[in-house]
Design a protein around this motif. Structure first.
Motif, short mmCIF file in Angstrom:
data_model
loop_
_atom_site.label_atom_id
_atom_site.label_comp_id
_atom_site.label_asym_id
_atom_site.label_seq_id
_atom_site.Cartn_x
_atom_site.Cartn_y
_atom_site.Cartn_z
N UNK A 161 39.84 54.21 36.49
CA UNK A 161 39.17 55.19 37.33
C UNK A 161 38.75 54.51 38.63
N UNK A 162 38.96 55.18 39.75
CA UNK A 162 38.59 54.59 41.03
C UNK A 162 37.08 54.63 41.21
N UNK A 163 36.60 53.81 42.14
CA UNK A 163 35.15 53.76 42.35
C UNK A 163 34.62 55.09 42.88
N UNK A 164 35.40 55.83 43.69
CA UNK A 164 34.91 57.10 44.23
C UNK A 164 34.90 58.18 43.17
N UNK A 165 35.89 58.14 42.26
CA UNK A 165 35.89 59.09 41.15
C UNK A 165 34.70 58.81 40.25
N UNK A 166 34.44 57.54 40.00
CA UNK A 166 33.29 57.14 39.19
C UNK A 166 31.98 57.54 39.89
N UNK A 167 31.92 57.37 41.19
CA UNK A 167 30.72 57.77 41.95
C UNK A 167 30.48 59.27 41.83
N UNK A 168 31.56 60.06 41.85
CA UNK A 168 31.43 61.51 41.71
C UNK A 168 30.84 61.85 40.35
N UNK A 169 31.34 61.21 39.31
CA UNK A 169 30.81 61.43 37.96
C UNK A 169 29.34 61.04 37.90
N UNK A 170 29.00 59.88 38.43
CA UNK A 170 27.61 59.43 38.45
C UNK A 170 26.72 60.35 39.28
N UNK A 171 27.25 60.83 40.40
CA UNK A 171 26.48 61.73 41.27
C UNK A 171 26.15 63.02 40.54
N UNK A 172 27.13 63.59 39.88
CA UNK A 172 26.91 64.84 39.14
C UNK A 172 25.84 64.63 38.07
N UNK A 173 25.92 63.50 37.36
CA UNK A 173 24.90 63.19 36.35
C UNK A 173 23.52 63.04 36.96
N UNK A 174 23.43 62.27 38.03
CA UNK A 174 22.12 61.97 38.60
C UNK A 174 21.47 63.20 39.22
N UNK A 175 22.24 64.01 39.95
CA UNK A 175 21.62 65.20 40.53
C UNK A 175 21.30 66.22 39.45
N UNK A 176 22.10 66.22 38.39
CA UNK A 176 21.78 67.09 37.25
C UNK A 176 20.47 66.68 36.61
N UNK A 177 20.27 65.39 36.49
CA UNK A 177 19.00 64.88 35.94
C UNK A 177 17.82 65.23 36.84
N UNK A 178 18.03 65.11 38.15
CA UNK A 178 16.96 65.48 39.07
C UNK A 178 16.68 66.98 38.99
N UNK A 179 17.72 67.77 38.87
CA UNK A 179 17.55 69.23 38.80
C UNK A 179 16.71 69.62 37.58
N UNK A 180 16.87 68.90 36.50
CA UNK A 180 16.05 69.16 35.30
C UNK A 180 14.61 68.72 35.53
N UNK A 181 14.43 67.62 36.26
CA UNK A 181 13.09 67.08 36.49
C UNK A 181 12.31 67.87 37.54
N UNK A 182 13.04 68.45 38.51
CA UNK A 182 12.36 69.19 39.59
C UNK A 182 13.21 70.40 39.97
N UNK A 183 13.19 71.38 39.10
CA UNK A 183 14.02 72.57 39.27
C UNK A 183 13.76 73.30 40.59
N UNK A 184 12.50 73.50 41.02
CA UNK A 184 12.29 74.23 42.28
C UNK A 184 12.95 73.57 43.50
N UNK A 185 12.87 72.26 43.59
CA UNK A 185 13.48 71.57 44.73
C UNK A 185 15.00 71.63 44.63
#
Length: 110
Positions: free
Chosen positions: A1-25
């Motif tokens: 897997x390329x680093x940018x594909x991996x970054x996309x996967x990580x980005x989706x995970x991290x923003x998903x985690x933030x969305x759960x932690x701070x849904x209004x924002x």
């Protein structure tokens, strides 16, 4: 897997985690992003070319990842991406030039 594909996967995970932690924002951000497309004045490709150039000027790897993928999906060519990024480079140089003058003004005043 390329680093940018991996970054996309990580980005989706991290923003998903933030969305759960701070849904209004997260919802407000999504509303803001959706609003930038609401009037349909810019087509998707143009929107993504601008977003990618801004992502470079703000040095946001997450934004680069998301908007490079979206630009590709919207049909942007490598030449179009390169032209948009050339504008970003010129703008950063211009900003440095203007702020260099401001720094000299500050130095002289202080």
């Amino acid at each position: 897997m390329s680093k940018w594909t991996e970054r996309m996967t990580d980005l989706i995970k991290s923003v998903g985690g933030f969305a759960k932690a701070n849904k209004p924002v997260a919802e407000a951000f999504h509303t803001l992003e959706t609003a930038t497309r609401a009037d349909g004045i810019l087509d998707a490709k143009t929107h993504e070319l601008i977003a990618l150039a801004v992502a470079v000027t703000t040095r946001c790897d997450g934004c680069i990842t998301a908007h490079a993928a979206a630009a590709k999906k919207a049909g942007a060519s490598k030449a179009e991406i390169s032209a948009a990024l050339g504008t970003a480079i010129a703008l950063n140089a211009g900003a440095a030039y203007v702020y260099s003058a401001r720094a000299l003004e500050a130095f002289e005043e202080l």
